[in-house]
Design an enzyme around this catalytic site. Structure first.
Site, PDB file in Angstrom:
ATOM      1  N   TYR A  69      24.875  72.610   1.620  1.00 65.36           N
ATOM      2  CA  TYR A  69      23.957  73.181   0.629  1.00 65.36           C
ATOM      3  C   TYR A  69      23.063  74.256   1.226  1.00 65.36           C
ATOM      4  O   TYR A  69      22.538  75.096   0.502  1.00 65.36           O
ATOM      5  CB  TYR A  69      23.126  72.070  -0.016  1.00 65.36           C
ATOM      6  CG  TYR A  69      23.977  71.130  -0.825  1.00 65.36           C
ATOM      7  CD1 TYR A  69      24.471  71.516  -2.069  1.00 65.36           C
ATOM      8  CD2 TYR A  69      24.336  69.878  -0.343  1.00 65.36           C
ATOM      9  CE1 TYR A  69      25.291  70.671  -2.811  1.00 65.36           C
ATOM     10  CE2 TYR A  69      25.147  69.028  -1.073  1.00 65.36           C
ATOM     11  CZ  TYR A  69      25.625  69.436  -2.299  1.00 65.36           C
ATOM     12  OH  TYR A  69      26.446  68.606  -3.019  1.00 65.36           O
ATOM     13  N   HIS A  92      30.029  67.020 -11.879  1.00 64.84           N
ATOM     14  CA  HIS A  92      29.724  66.949 -10.444  1.00 64.84           C
ATOM     15  C   HIS A  92      28.889  68.146  -9.997  1.00 64.84           C
ATOM     16  O   HIS A  92      28.134  68.057  -9.022  1.00 64.84           O
ATOM     17  CB  HIS A  92      31.013  66.879  -9.631  1.00 64.84           C
ATOM     18  CG  HIS A  92      30.804  66.345  -8.245  1.00 64.84           C
ATOM     19  ND1 HIS A  92      30.450  65.029  -8.007  1.00 64.84           N
ATOM     20  CD2 HIS A  92      30.871  66.948  -7.022  1.00 64.84           C
ATOM     21  CE1 HIS A  92      30.322  64.836  -6.699  1.00 64.84           C
ATOM     22  NE2 HIS A  92      30.565  65.986  -6.085  1.00 64.84           N
ATOM     23  N   LYS A 146      29.831  55.228  -2.519  1.00 63.92           N
ATOM     24  CA  LYS A 146      31.109  55.123  -1.828  1.00 63.92           C
ATOM     25  C   LYS A 146      31.022  54.074  -0.723  1.00 63.92           C
ATOM     26  O   LYS A 146      30.006  53.933  -0.058  1.00 63.92           O
ATOM     27  CB  LYS A 146      31.500  56.474  -1.227  1.00 63.92           C
ATOM     28  CG  LYS A 146      31.921  57.513  -2.266  1.00 63.92           C
ATOM     29  CD  LYS A 146      32.432  58.765  -1.595  1.00 63.92           C
ATOM     30  CE  LYS A 146      32.965  59.766  -2.616  1.00 63.92           C
ATOM     31  NZ  LYS A 146      33.470  61.006  -1.975  1.00 63.92           N
ATOM     32  N   ARG A 174      26.593  60.432  -8.531  1.00 66.38           N
ATOM     33  CA  ARG A 174      27.988  60.694  -8.878  1.00 66.38           C
ATOM     34  C   ARG A 174      28.222  60.091 -10.266  1.00 66.38           C
ATOM     35  O   ARG A 174      27.539  59.141 -10.666  1.00 66.38           O
ATOM     36  CB  ARG A 174      28.933  60.038  -7.866  1.00 66.38           C
ATOM     37  CG  ARG A 174      28.745  60.493  -6.426  1.00 66.38           C
ATOM     38  CD  ARG A 174      29.665  59.727  -5.504  1.00 66.38           C
ATOM     39  NE  ARG A 174      29.562  60.160  -4.113  1.00 66.38           N
ATOM     40  CZ  ARG A 174      28.751  59.622  -3.193  1.00 66.38           C
ATOM     41  NH1 ARG A 174      27.964  58.603  -3.535  1.00 66.38           N
ATOM     42  NH2 ARG A 174      28.720  60.086  -1.957  1.00 66.38           N
TER      43      ARG A 174
END
Length: 327
Positions: free
Chosen positions: A308, A273, A205, A179
């Site tokens: 994905y 991103h 995160k 990220r």
């Protein structure tokens, strides 16, 4: 000077608390503290929660005719919750935003119940709007490489070290699947010199750490930037610097990608991103194992990574329809 994420979160928290009656303000303050300490949410996520609950409380105040109290929260009916959602929808709020508002309200409601301050059953009795799941929009392998190549911006009137810096950050986004906050959170000591190591530890995160392998090309791009950078890169200080020597802003990287996608004729969906999406999609297309990709991306849930597979299937069907004589 731009505010830090922590300062922005504190500002949103104070704005929310100041608009509430004292007993409600104390409950909300405890809720935000729980999110920060027990769930280890980032300042940016806390800011989002505070802003979302502010919107809910503002609309509840209009609906009830007064600022909500703990007793008023416990007395809410499903009809009250639907009225709040309908009012926000009438104001043009998108379904995805309504889902987010409901998530914040339900999280606060669970906190109230956990602390013995009342049960807000109406929040769980009302379904959040359904939101169609949008697929990630990766770029092609060739375009991802072009975005990470300093030569793509060779004609720009910018310092060579700036071009090398942006290329190194982009190389981390695509070559390591980071990220943008994770890439800009690296210190000089965290990144090995070329030939001295092939992995880094990244904090993602929820302050969760993970090991990420580094390609030789990525390590070299970072070394090239470090050599050209006019500032002393102390081991424990941010690796990537802005023009004045301070920590690099994510917005600068976003602007760099915007300029390059214009030069390369790429769509607006080609963002920093999107390079992380490309990392995952290209690994999957070359036989990458789903669990391994989940670990590399730092996803808490495999379902987040499985999106994905839909991207890969979509591209497979597009190729089939374009090439098959009976399609």
């Amino acid at each position: 000077m731009a505010m830090t994420d922590t300062e922005t979160a504190a500002r949103s928290r104070n704005a929310l608390l100041s608009a509430l009656v004292p007993e409600m303000a104390a409950a909300v303050d405890g809720w935000l503290a729980r999110l920060a300490h027990e769930r280890r949410l980032s300042p940016k996520t806390l800011d989002a929660y505070a802003r979302d609950l502010t919107l809910v409380m503002n609309r509840l105040t209009l609906h009830l005719g007064e600022r909500p109290t703990l007793a008023a929260m416990a007395a809410l009916t499903p009809a009250d919750v639907r009225a709040v959602l309908a009012a926000r929808r009438a104001e043009g709020v998108a379904p995805r935003t309504l889902v987010r508002l409901m998530a914040a309200a339900r999280s606060f409601g669970r906190h109230l119940e956990r602390e013995g301050l009342g049960k807000v059953g109406a929040l769980t009795a009302v379904r959040a709007p359904k939101v169609p799941r949008s697929l990630p929009k990766p770029v092609s392998v060739a375009d991802a490489r072009a975005l990470a190549d300093p030569a793509t911006r060779a004609g720009e009137d910018r310092e060579p070290w700036v071009l090398a810096r942006d290329a190194a950050v982009i190389a981390l986004l695509y070559g390591a699947g980071l990220r943008i906050s994770e890439a800009l959170g690296l210190t000089r000591a965290m990144v090995p010199e070329p030939g001295a190591g092939d992995q880094i530890t990244v904090t993602g995160k929820g302050q969760k750490t993970r090991m990420v392998p580094l390609l030789a090309q990525v390590t070299q791009a970072i070394a090239d930037y470090a050599t050209l950078c006019p500032y002393v890169l102390e081991p424990e200080k941010p690796l990537f610097r802005g023009m004045r020597g301070g920590p690099l802003s994510p917005r600068i990287v976003q602007l760099a990608v915007e300029r390059m996608r214009g030069a390369l004729g790429l769509p607006d969906s080609a963002t920093p991103h999107a390079l992380r999406h490309s990392f995952a999609t290209h690994l999957l297309a070359r036989g990458g194992e789903m669990r391994a990709i989940q670990e590399l991306l730092g996803h808490a849930s495999l379902s987040t990574t499985q999106v994905y597979t839909a991207v890969d299937s979509t591209k497979l069907m597009e190729a089939y329809r374009a090439a098959h004589p009976r399609a």
